[in-house]
Design a protein around this motif. Structure first.
Motif, short mmCIF file in Angstrom:
data_model
loop_
_atom_site.label_atom_id
_atom_site.label_comp_id
_atom_site.label_asym_id
_atom_site.label_seq_id
_atom_site.Cartn_x
_atom_site.Cartn_y
_atom_site.Cartn_z
N LEU A 70 -41.62 -33.97 -33.16
CA LEU A 70 -41.70 -34.77 -31.94
C LEU A 70 -40.37 -35.46 -31.62
N PHE A 71 -39.41 -35.41 -32.53
CA PHE A 71 -38.10 -36.01 -32.31
C PHE A 71 -37.29 -35.15 -31.34
N LYS A 72 -36.66 -35.79 -30.38
CA LYS A 72 -35.75 -35.13 -29.46
C LYS A 72 -34.46 -35.93 -29.40
N ASP A 73 -33.34 -35.23 -29.27
CA ASP A 73 -32.06 -35.93 -29.18
C ASP A 73 -32.07 -36.92 -28.03
N GLY A 74 -31.49 -38.10 -28.28
CA GLY A 74 -31.38 -39.12 -27.25
C GLY A 74 -32.56 -40.06 -27.16
N PRO A 77 -32.73 -35.37 -39.53
CA PRO A 77 -31.46 -34.64 -39.66
C PRO A 77 -30.24 -35.54 -39.54
N LYS A 78 -29.21 -35.20 -40.28
CA LYS A 78 -27.99 -36.01 -40.30
C LYS A 78 -27.35 -36.12 -38.93
N ALA A 82 -30.63 -44.89 -42.58
CA ALA A 82 -29.20 -45.18 -42.49
C ALA A 82 -28.38 -44.41 -43.51
N GLN A 83 -28.94 -44.20 -44.70
CA GLN A 83 -28.16 -43.54 -45.74
C GLN A 83 -28.21 -42.01 -45.65
N ILE A 89 -27.88 -41.23 -37.14
CA ILE A 89 -28.58 -41.83 -36.01
C ILE A 89 -28.44 -43.35 -36.07
N ARG A 90 -28.40 -43.98 -34.92
CA ARG A 90 -28.29 -45.44 -34.88
C ARG A 90 -29.58 -46.06 -35.40
#
Length: 247
Positions: free
Chosen positions: A86-90, A109-110, A128-129, A133-134
């Protein structure tokens, strides 16, 4: 009921819900509070649980970064991989807490683009590690039992957010009661998480289905997607698929 039977039931309840209350166990087992406290003391002495005020939590939830045995880990990993679809860039994404959410945090994903907001310090550190992604932590008082930030500061910060999707774990989900939990502070945070998102995806292993806790988070109609380790065509999901997308 024999002591070994009682303790096996206690362990199962803790594995399933991460935390159990002494009063609830007393009712479930039909024994005195003193008997439950003795059982919890013995289970802690043997290293199987961690006692907290008013009950106990699983070791996997209490020390997640030390990688102890996590209950139903393979099933939770399957749920996490489905959720990642369900993740999409942005996207602006909200994430709750819990061991199932940690599994999702570990596979982002990194090179994923977007922003993850979370009320869980553990989830924030995992994302974060492992990813570029922010990551923004919604901060407040840290719950000693759930390891998420709770309280009015968190609710206020969430009220200012408008994200694409919120991923939330479940302590109980049923057609009749909807999404439920046993912790008042966590319930308020989950309500705020859902209110801040265009869509809500609930992540849970199938053992959490058809279970109702004491406090209602939201009815079933407030949830857009249900993600379990089961096949979407599994008969156990049929009644849920009438109200939402099942993955």
């Amino acid at each position: 009921m024999l002591q070994e039977e009682r303790q096996n039931i206690i362990i199962n309840q803790i594995n399933l819900h991460h935390k159990v209350l002494t009063t609830d166990l007393s009712k479930l087992l039909n024994v005195s509070l003193d008997t439950v406290r003795r059982d919890l003391h013995e289970l802690e002495e043997s290293g199987r649980i961690v006692k907290v005020h008013g009950g106990a939590v699983s070791k996997s939830f209490h020390i997640p970064f030390q990688q102890p045995r996590v209950y139903a880990r393979e099933e939770k990993r399957e749920v996490a991989h489905k959720a990642l679809s369900l993740f999409k860039d942005g996207m602006n994404i909200l994430m709750g807490g819990g061991t199932i959410m940690l599994e999702l945090a570990r596979i982002i994903p990194k090179n994923q683009k977007g922003t993850v907001f979370t009320v869980s310090p553990l989830v924030a550190l995992e994302v974060a590690q492992r990813s570029n992604i922010r990551v923004i932590l919604i901060g407040g008082e840290v719950s000693h039992d759930a390891y998420v930030c709770t309280g009015p500061t968190v609710i206020s910060q969430l009220s200012e957010l408008h994200v694409d999707i919120a991923f939330i774990g479940a302590n109980g989900l049923s057609v009749k009661e909807g999404l439920t939990d046993h912790d008042w502070d966590v319930v308020q945070v989950k309500k705020a998480l859902m209110k801040a998102a265009d869509k809500t995806a609930v992540m849970c292993i199938s053992e959490k289905l058809d279970i109702s806790q004491k406090l209602v988070v939201n009815p079933l109609r407030a949830i857009e997607a249900l993600i379990t380790e089961l096949s979407p065509t599994d008969k156990r999901l049929q009644k849920y698929s009438k109200s939402m997308k099942v993955l």
